[in-house]
Design an enzyme around this catalytic site. Structure first.
Site, PDB file in Angstrom:
ATOM      1  N   LYS A   1      97.957  86.899  83.631  1.00 56.95           N
ATOM      2  CA  LYS A   1      97.935  87.464  82.267  1.00 56.95           C
ATOM      3  C   LYS A   1      96.457  87.590  81.888  1.00 56.95           C
ATOM      4  O   LYS A   1      95.831  86.645  81.426  1.00 56.95           O
ATOM      5  CB  LYS A   1      98.653  86.525  81.305  1.00 56.95           C
ATOM      6  CG  LYS A   1      99.197  87.145  80.040  1.00 56.95           C
ATOM      7  CD  LYS A   1      98.219  87.929  79.209  1.00 56.95           C
ATOM      8  CE  LYS A   1      97.437  87.112  78.202  1.00 56.95           C
ATOM      9  NZ  LYS A   1      96.390  87.929  77.514  1.00 56.95           N
TER      10      LYS A   1
ATOM     11  N   GLU B   1      89.527  75.375  81.433  1.00 52.50           N
ATOM     12  CA  GLU B   1      88.077  75.621  81.407  1.00 52.50           C
ATOM     13  C   GLU B   1      87.775  76.272  80.074  1.00 52.50           C
ATOM     14  O   GLU B   1      88.229  77.391  79.825  1.00 52.50           O
ATOM     15  CB  GLU B   1      87.660  76.547  82.551  1.00 52.50           C
ATOM     16  CG  GLU B   1      87.733  75.921  83.924  1.00 52.50           C
ATOM     17  CD  GLU B   1      86.765  74.770  84.107  1.00 52.50           C
ATOM     18  OE1 GLU B   1      85.815  74.628  83.312  1.00 52.50           O
ATOM     19  OE2 GLU B   1      86.979  73.990  85.041  1.00 52.50           O
TER      20      GLU B   1
ATOM     21  N   CYS C   1      80.519  81.199  78.950  1.00 53.03           N
ATOM     22  CA  CYS C   1      80.793  79.793  78.639  1.00 53.03           C
ATOM     23  C   CYS C   1      79.548  78.954  78.899  1.00 53.03           C
ATOM     24  O   CYS C   1      79.333  77.928  78.268  1.00 53.03           O
ATOM     25  CB  CYS C   1      81.954  79.292  79.467  1.00 53.03           C
ATOM     26  SG  CYS C   1      81.774  79.667  81.202  1.00 53.03           S
TER      27      CYS C   1
ATOM     28  N   GLU D   1      80.115  76.403  69.144  1.00 51.23           N
ATOM     29  CA  GLU D   1      79.931  77.551  70.038  1.00 51.23           C
ATOM     30  C   GLU D   1      79.972  78.843  69.220  1.00 51.23           C
ATOM     31  O   GLU D   1      80.925  79.088  68.489  1.00 51.23           O
ATOM     32  CB  GLU D   1      81.057  77.583  71.088  1.00 51.23           C
ATOM     33  CG  GLU D   1      80.868  78.686  72.114  1.00 51.23           C
ATOM     34  CD  GLU D   1      82.007  78.772  73.130  1.00 51.23           C
ATOM     35  OE1 GLU D   1      83.183  78.751  72.718  1.00 51.23           O
ATOM     36  OE2 GLU D   1      81.714  78.867  74.333  1.00 51.23           O
TER      37      GLU D   1
HETATM   38  P1  NAD Z   1      90.705  83.156  74.135  1.00 52.93           P
HETATM   39  O1  NAD Z   1      91.062  81.707  74.139  1.00 52.93           O
HETATM   40  O2  NAD Z   1      90.812  83.909  72.875  1.00 52.93           O
HETATM   41  O3  NAD Z   1      91.607  83.960  75.187  1.00 52.93           O
HETATM   42  C1  NAD Z   1      91.682  83.606  76.547  1.00 52.93           C
HETATM   43  C2  NAD Z   1      93.022  84.038  77.104  1.00 52.93           C
HETATM   44  O4  NAD Z   1      94.056  83.263  76.495  1.00 52.93           O
HETATM   45  C3  NAD Z   1      93.377  85.507  76.823  1.00 52.93           C
HETATM   46  O5  NAD Z   1      94.025  86.040  77.957  1.00 52.93           O
HETATM   47  C4  NAD Z   1      94.333  85.397  75.652  1.00 52.93           C
HETATM   48  O6  NAD Z   1      95.236  86.486  75.564  1.00 52.93           O
HETATM   49  C5  NAD Z   1      95.073  84.117  75.995  1.00 52.93           C
HETATM   50  N1  NAD Z   1      95.715  83.444  74.853  1.00 52.93           N
HETATM   51  C6  NAD Z   1      95.363  83.486  73.550  1.00 52.93           C
HETATM   52  N2  NAD Z   1      96.210  82.741  72.807  1.00 52.93           N
HETATM   53  C7  NAD Z   1      97.116  82.221  73.665  1.00 52.93           C
HETATM   54  C8  NAD Z   1      98.250  81.351  73.516  1.00 52.93           C
HETATM   55  N3  NAD Z   1      98.611  80.872  72.322  1.00 52.93           N
HETATM   56  N4  NAD Z   1      98.943  81.003  74.612  1.00 52.93           N
HETATM   57  C9  NAD Z   1      98.579  81.455  75.828  1.00 52.93           C
HETATM   58  N5  NAD Z   1      97.545  82.286  76.035  1.00 52.93           N
HETATM   59  C10 NAD Z   1      96.809  82.659  74.976  1.00 52.93           C
HETATM   60  O7  NAD Z   1      89.223  83.248  74.751  1.00 52.93           O
HETATM   61  P2  NAD Z   1      88.278  84.528  74.910  1.00 52.93           P
HETATM   62  O8  NAD Z   1      87.748  84.917  73.571  1.00 52.93           O
HETATM   63  O9  NAD Z   1      88.931  85.576  75.736  1.00 52.93           O
HETATM   64  O10 NAD Z   1      87.103  83.877  75.783  1.00 52.93           O
HETATM   65  C11 NAD Z   1      86.032  83.209  75.216  1.00 52.93           C
HETATM   66  C12 NAD Z   1      86.136  81.722  75.398  1.00 52.93           C
HETATM   67  O11 NAD Z   1      86.335  81.396  76.769  1.00 52.93           O
HETATM   68  C13 NAD Z   1      84.853  81.005  75.007  1.00 52.93           C
HETATM   69  O12 NAD Z   1      85.163  79.849  74.266  1.00 52.93           O
HETATM   70  C14 NAD Z   1      84.230  80.628  76.352  1.00 52.93           C
HETATM   71  O13 NAD Z   1      83.363  79.519  76.323  1.00 52.93           O
HETATM   72  C15 NAD Z   1      85.448  80.376  77.179  1.00 52.93           C
HETATM   73  N6  NAD Z   1      85.159  80.487  78.604  1.00 52.93           N
HETATM   74  C16 NAD Z   1      85.105  79.336  79.343  1.00 52.93           C
HETATM   75  C17 NAD Z   1      84.799  79.379  80.694  1.00 52.93           C
HETATM   76  C18 NAD Z   1      84.721  78.117  81.506  1.00 52.93           C
HETATM   77  O14 NAD Z   1      84.810  78.202  82.719  1.00 52.93           O
HETATM   78  N7  NAD Z   1      84.565  76.953  80.907  1.00 52.93           N
HETATM   79  C19 NAD Z   1      84.550  80.610  81.303  1.00 52.93           C
HETATM   80  C20 NAD Z   1      84.613  81.769  80.524  1.00 52.93           C
HETATM   81  C21 NAD Z   1      84.936  81.687  79.173  1.00 52.93           C
END
Ligand code: NAD
Length: 500
Positions: free
Chosen positions: A175, A250, A284, A385
């Site tokens: 997804k 992550e 991240c 963040e």
């Molecule tokens: P997000 O949490 O908004 O979305 C990530 C994914 O989760 C998307 O596919 C989204 O559709 C899905 N999602 C959202 N709500 C959900 C729910 N209730 N249940 C299941 N899935 C759901 O994050 P984003 O804005 O896409 O990414 C940015 C964040 O990701 C930042 O906080 C960044 O630090 C983090 N990030 C972390 C790493 C790492 O390895 N630590 C790497 C990249 C990004």
């Protein structure tokens, strides 16, 4: 009319059961409509899970070296399509071509690493405490893995999860983030072309709260791997805890680059520019805090501000562009709001601080590279963040104070120290409370054969990349083979017979 793209479920490209679609637009140019992707629902997830269960039954029986050979072909195909993948990715999420090329390369490296792991997946054979008995372990796949990924590394992150999951013999349901469905679509095409059996891979597009949560809540998906914000990770964590699922998280970061007075200043400036403003700060591991020792504070900032002002914003597909747009309007609003909070907290905006406009920039979500001075430890800008090109600068007196400031945040992904003194470097390696520490390099950049992940609220103890990720996607099974022909009781017969 924009092209409609499909899900890949049940071994074929299909429309969503909902019949609904969402738009994917270029964040550098909102007039550029890339296409329509399925806004799927529970019914689509249900079909994907049933299909992935069938796929798993076939795939888990394939010898791992054979699975590895398919992963090698995946790497070859990605190499052949590297340019196309990079362009598609830049168009849908904005980072410049050089960086999307790096994102694809990370996926290629991960594929070749998985290919070789097909001939390892080591278990252990150990001496048994009883005679005429063998004791050993081997790795077996678990089942259907639900992979939920963010927009900022649209190819690398799905490969970090998907390739080890597949190599280990699991089936997957991907997804992808709703902002980057095109890259995910190409990745699935490549997997199928390389020879992954059709029902082993499912691609379900849609929104997190609709499709993501349906995957997480499905009782026949025993493994969930999530990368995204800590807020979403907490919601997923609650469900997985209640359902006793294996879960890899992550999440967010608030990473600091610490610069000592003895550091090579120009090297440190190159590092922070790349760490803070690369990927428009939407990593991240982005450098969102710069900790400067008192003695060099003013000179460093003067030079840094000049360099930051020279960065060229624009469409990442164009030559000469250094920094692309933010991903969407919400990100723009969030960055703008944090600059206001910074001002209220007494910080000074040295450069940037607002939406970048003028000419073609007006069509995209551009934000000026921003440097905030006099950010106080413990303030919101020092702790939260932002996920954008906003750098908070904090001063410190000595290394102990820098360690304290670094470690006071709830996150623990990466950290960096610039120094010429080896003693400082080794102290930082042990004292900085993060999953990754860089010495004389910025807070960003990962290699496929090393584990990646963070401590505290950044993760939950698992790692992506390296060999460690294979622990996550496999169960260790223990096998005892007794060929003595008689009942031998462990911890009883051997000790009863002992002369001691
Ligand atoms: P997000 O949490 O908004 O979305 C990530 C994914 O989760 C998307 O596919 C989204 O559709 C899905 N999602 C959202 N709500 C959900 C729910 N209730 N249940 C299941 N899935 C759901 O994050 P984003 O804005 O896409 O990414 C940015 C964040 O990701 C930042 O906080 C960044 O630090 C983090 N990030 C972390 C790493 C790492 O390895 N630590 C790497 C990249 C990004």
């Amino acid at each position: 009319m924009a092209e409609k793209h499909l899900n890949f479920i049940g071994g074929e490209w299909v429309e969503p059961a909902t019949g609904e679609y969402f738009e994917n637009r270029n964040p550098a140019d909102q007039t550029d409509l890339i296409g329509l992707w399925p806004r799927s629902g529970k019914e689509d997830v249900e079909r994907a899970v049933q299909s992935a269960k069938r796929g798993f039954e076939e795939w888990r029986r394939r010898p791992a070296p054979e699975r590895g050979e398919i992963m090698r072909r995946v790497g070859d195909l990605m190499t052949a399509r590297k340019d196309e993948l990079s362009r598609v990715m830049t168009r849908e999420m904005g980072k410049v071509l050089k960086e999307t090329g790096g994102d694809v390369q990370e996926g290629i490296d991960t594929a070749y690493f998985a290919a070789t792991e097909g001939r390892r997946l080591y278990g252990k054979t150990v001496p048994s405490e009883l005679r005429d008995k063998w004791a050993m372990t081997y790795r077996r796949p678990i089942g259907v893995c639900g992979l939920i990924t963010p927009f900022n590394f649209p190819l690398a992150i799905p490969t970090w999860k998907g390739f080890p999951a597949l190599l280990s013999g699991n089936s997957i349901i991907l997804k992808p983030a709703e902002d980057t469905p095109h890259t995910a679509t190409l990745l699935v095409e490549i997997l199928l072309e390389a020879g992954i059996p059709a029902e082993v891979v499912q691609l379900v597009h849609g929104l997190g709260a609709e499709v993501g949560s349906a995957i997480v809540e499905h009782p026949d998906v025993p493994v969930i791997s999530f990368t995204g914000s800590t807020a979403t990770g907490s919601i997923i964590g609650e469900t997985c805890g209640r359902m006793h699922k294996r879960l890899s998280l992550e999440m967010g970061g608030k990473n600091a680059q610490i610069v000592m007075a003895d550091a090579d200043m120009d090297l440190a400036i190159d590092g922070v520019l790349w760490g803070a403003f690369g990927t428009t700060g939407q990593r991240c591991t982005a450098t969102s805090r710069l900790l400067l020792q008192d003695e060099i504070h003013d000179e460093f900032l003067e030079k840094l501000v000049e360099r930051a002002r020279a960065l060229r914003l624009g469409n990442g597909l164009e030559d000469g562009v250094d920094v692309g747009p933010l991903i969407h309007q919400r990100a723009l609003d969030k960055n703008t709001a944090y600059v206001e909070i910074a001002k209220q907290e007494g910080a000074r905006v040295l450069t940037g601080g607002k939406r970048a406009t003028g000419g073609k920039l007006d069509n995209g979500y551009f934000f000026e590279p921003t440097i905030l001075a006099d950010v106080k430890p413990g303030s919101r800008l020092a702790l939260e963040e932002v996920f954008g090109p906003v750098l908070s600068v904090i001063r410190f007196k000595d290394l102990d104070e820098a360690f304290r400031i670094n470690n006071e945040v709830q996150y623990g992904l990466s950290s960096s120290l610039y120094t010429r003194d080896t003693r400082n470097a080794f102290r930082a390696m042990t004292e900085l409370d993060t999953g990754i520490t860089y010495i004389n390099a910025p807070t960003i950049g990962a290699e496929a054969h090393l584990p990646f992940g963070g401590v505290k609220m950044t993760g939950n103890g698992h790692r992506e990349g390296g060999w460690e990720v294979y622990e996550f996607y496999t169960e260790t099974k223990v096998v005892y083979v007794d060929y003595s022909g008689r009942l031998q009781r462990a911890q009883i017969d051997n000790y009863d017979a002992s002369p001691y």
